[in-house]
Design an enzyme around this catalytic site. Sequence first.
Site, PDB file in Angstrom:
ATOM      1  N   LYS A   1       3.945 -51.591  22.375  1.00  0.00           N
ATOM      2  CA  LYS A   1       3.404 -52.866  21.943  1.00  0.00           C
ATOM      3  C   LYS A   1       4.442 -53.997  21.307  1.00  0.00           C
ATOM      4  CE  LYS A   1      -1.491 -51.040  21.608  1.00  0.00           C
ATOM      5  NZ  LYS A   1      -2.505 -51.134  20.853  1.00  0.00           N
TER       6      LYS A   1
ATOM      7  N   ASP B   1      -6.120 -56.795  21.061  1.00  0.00           N
ATOM      8  CA  ASP B   1      -6.630 -55.804  20.049  1.00  0.00           C
ATOM      9  C   ASP B   1      -7.246 -56.398  18.896  1.00  0.00           C
ATOM     10  OD1 ASP B   1      -5.806 -53.574  21.340  1.00  0.00           O
ATOM     11  OD2 ASP B   1      -3.774 -53.525  20.433  1.00  0.00           O
TER      12      ASP B   1
ATOM     13  N   GLY C   1       0.666 -49.844   9.399  1.00  0.00           N
ATOM     14  CA  GLY C   1       1.257 -49.846  10.575  1.00  0.00           C
ATOM     15  C   GLY C   1       0.765 -50.757  11.745  1.00  0.00           C
TER      16      GLY C   1
ATOM     17  N   ARG D   1      -0.115 -45.709   1.950  1.00  0.00           N
ATOM     18  CA  ARG D   1       0.548 -44.540   1.344  1.00  0.00           C
ATOM     19  C   ARG D   1       1.843 -44.767   0.817  1.00  0.00           C
ATOM     20  NH1 ARG D   1       1.982 -39.502   5.111  1.00  0.00           N
ATOM     21  NH2 ARG D   1       2.717 -41.164   6.336  1.00  0.00           N
TER      22      ARG D   1
ATOM     23  N   LEU E   1     -10.877 -47.849  13.026  1.00  0.00           N
ATOM     24  CA  LEU E   1     -10.479 -48.450  14.257  1.00  0.00           C
ATOM     25  C   LEU E   1     -10.398 -46.903  15.202  1.00  0.00           C
ATOM     26  CD1 LEU E   1      -7.795 -50.847  13.509  1.00  0.00           C
ATOM     27  CD2 LEU E   1     -10.040 -51.194  13.481  1.00  0.00           C
TER      28      LEU E   1
ATOM     29  N   GLY F   1     -14.601 -47.300  16.266  1.00  0.00           N
ATOM     30  CA  GLY F   1     -13.652 -48.097  17.032  1.00  0.00           C
ATOM     31  C   GLY F   1     -13.642 -48.364  18.406  1.00  0.00           C
TER      32      GLY F   1
HETATM   33  P1  ATR Z   1      -0.302 -47.394  14.575  1.00  0.00           P
HETATM   34  O1  ATR Z   1       0.419 -48.224  15.469  1.00  0.00           O
HETATM   35  O2  ATR Z   1      -1.611 -46.680  15.019  1.00  0.00           O
HETATM   36  O3  ATR Z   1      -0.885 -48.196  13.200  1.00  0.00           O
HETATM   37  P2  ATR Z   1       1.826 -46.557  12.750  1.00  0.00           P
HETATM   38  O4  ATR Z   1       2.328 -47.644  12.806  1.00  0.00           O
HETATM   39  O5  ATR Z   1       2.530 -45.319  12.959  1.00  0.00           O
HETATM   40  O6  ATR Z   1       0.663 -46.279  13.789  1.00  0.00           O
HETATM   41  O7  ATR Z   1       1.041 -46.416  11.326  1.00  0.00           O
HETATM   42  C1  ATR Z   1       0.211 -45.335  10.887  1.00  0.00           C
HETATM   43  C2  ATR Z   1      -0.297 -45.513   9.471  1.00  0.00           C
HETATM   44  O8  ATR Z   1      -1.075 -44.508   9.194  1.00  0.00           O
HETATM   45  C3  ATR Z   1       0.440 -45.938   8.244  1.00  0.00           C
HETATM   46  O9  ATR Z   1      -0.050 -46.982   7.756  1.00  0.00           O
HETATM   47  C4  ATR Z   1       0.691 -44.563   7.832  1.00  0.00           C
HETATM   48  O10 ATR Z   1       1.210 -44.738   6.613  1.00  0.00           O
HETATM   49  P3  ATR Z   1       3.028 -44.824   6.101  1.00  0.00           P
HETATM   50  O11 ATR Z   1       3.238 -46.108   6.281  1.00  0.00           O
HETATM   51  O12 ATR Z   1       2.858 -44.262   4.429  1.00  0.00           O
HETATM   52  O13 ATR Z   1       3.581 -43.895   6.757  1.00  0.00           O
HETATM   53  C5  ATR Z   1      -0.665 -44.157   7.802  1.00  0.00           C
HETATM   54  N1  ATR Z   1      -0.628 -42.628   7.637  1.00  0.00           N
HETATM   55  C6  ATR Z   1      -0.217 -41.718   8.730  1.00  0.00           C
HETATM   56  N2  ATR Z   1      -0.327 -40.560   8.222  1.00  0.00           N
HETATM   57  C7  ATR Z   1      -0.920 -40.558   6.787  1.00  0.00           C
HETATM   58  C8  ATR Z   1      -1.204 -39.753   5.850  1.00  0.00           C
HETATM   59  N3  ATR Z   1      -1.129 -38.079   6.110  1.00  0.00           N
HETATM   60  N4  ATR Z   1      -1.713 -40.290   4.912  1.00  0.00           N
HETATM   61  C9  ATR Z   1      -1.673 -41.327   4.652  1.00  0.00           C
HETATM   62  N5  ATR Z   1      -1.260 -42.405   5.602  1.00  0.00           N
HETATM   63  C10 ATR Z   1      -1.076 -41.919   6.569  1.00  0.00           C
END
Ligand code: ATR
Length: 292
Positions: A72, A108, A134, A157, A229, A252
């Site tokens: 994307k 989206d 993310g 996080r 979502l 979602g």
């Molecule tokens: P997407 O494109 O689906 O948004 P991404 O860019 O990889 O995927 O983002 C994943 C999101 O889920 C992030 O906000 C991530 O938090 P971090 O920025 O701290 O990595 C969050 N996420 C994934 N696993 C997590 C977990 N176990 N606990 C808390 N947040 C989590």
Amino acid sequence: MQAIDGHTRLCGLIGNPIGHTISPVIHNTLAQREGRNLVYVPFHVEEGRLRKAIEGAFALDIHGLNVTVPYKSEVIGCLAEMDGMAGKIGAVNTLVRTANGYKGYNTDATGLYRAMRSEGICIEGEEILILGAGGAARAAAFLCVSKGAARIYIMNRTKEKAQKVAEEINHVFGKECAVPLRLEDYGKLQAGKKYLAIQATSVGLYPDADAAVIEDGAFYERIHTGFDLIYRPSCTRFMKLVRNAGGKACHGLKMLLYQGVEAYELWNDVSVSEEDARMVYDKMKEAMGIEE
Ligand code: ATR
């Protein structure tokens, strides 16, 4: 199935993996319903071959494409033109053919807006909690501010990532409307106030369905509506926690529906009726074995 002949227009989806996609249900159902000579197919594109895939698609007169994980952002470098909102978000999920190449859009975000409206959820004037920082969270955050949210809290996080998204949003919109927050700092939110929350992390996604980013019931007491979502599973742990605390919760799948509907509308220069959208939604639920 649409009869294929010398005039059939081709649209499709590029990503990796794409085996689980239900986007063909959306587009082929709409085309069939309208009697439009168009078919939609998934294309698995291997890492490192995105540019070739886009150039090849253009050369083959492919009419429009959806783009999914992991391309994307990368796809932006392969486009002739960008829609303003997609440029701000920094992610594209829909390519529309122009004379010189494809133009990138982000349906989206607009699809999320339409999904929320269809659930009776209002953004304008709301204070909104966005869980995650993310790609999905960014699209939700830009959408919320562009549709008049009073304030958004980007809860993540990793605080630095939340901070970066918030700064960018405040810069783009020229006002201090986005506030970064660590997930565990929800106690800093205004006491007694109820928020709309958008769950935009990957936590709770199948097969890890028993997880939510925040477990504490005290957090969910602050949520009047929770929009996850994630659509697989159709009732996430986040949704259960929202409902247990008396709030309204949505998954979602409608966002997936409307991102597809918006792409279809862009490709074919038509407006899809709510009745047709609902019919497609029923087919999607059937394809996924969802009853509610
Ligand atoms: P997407 O494109 O689906 O948004 P991404 O860019 O990889 O995927 O983002 C994943 C999101 O889920 C992030 O906000 C991530 O938090 P971090 O920025 O701290 O990595 C969050 N996420 C994934 N696993 C997590 C977990 N176990 N606990 C808390 N947040 C989590």
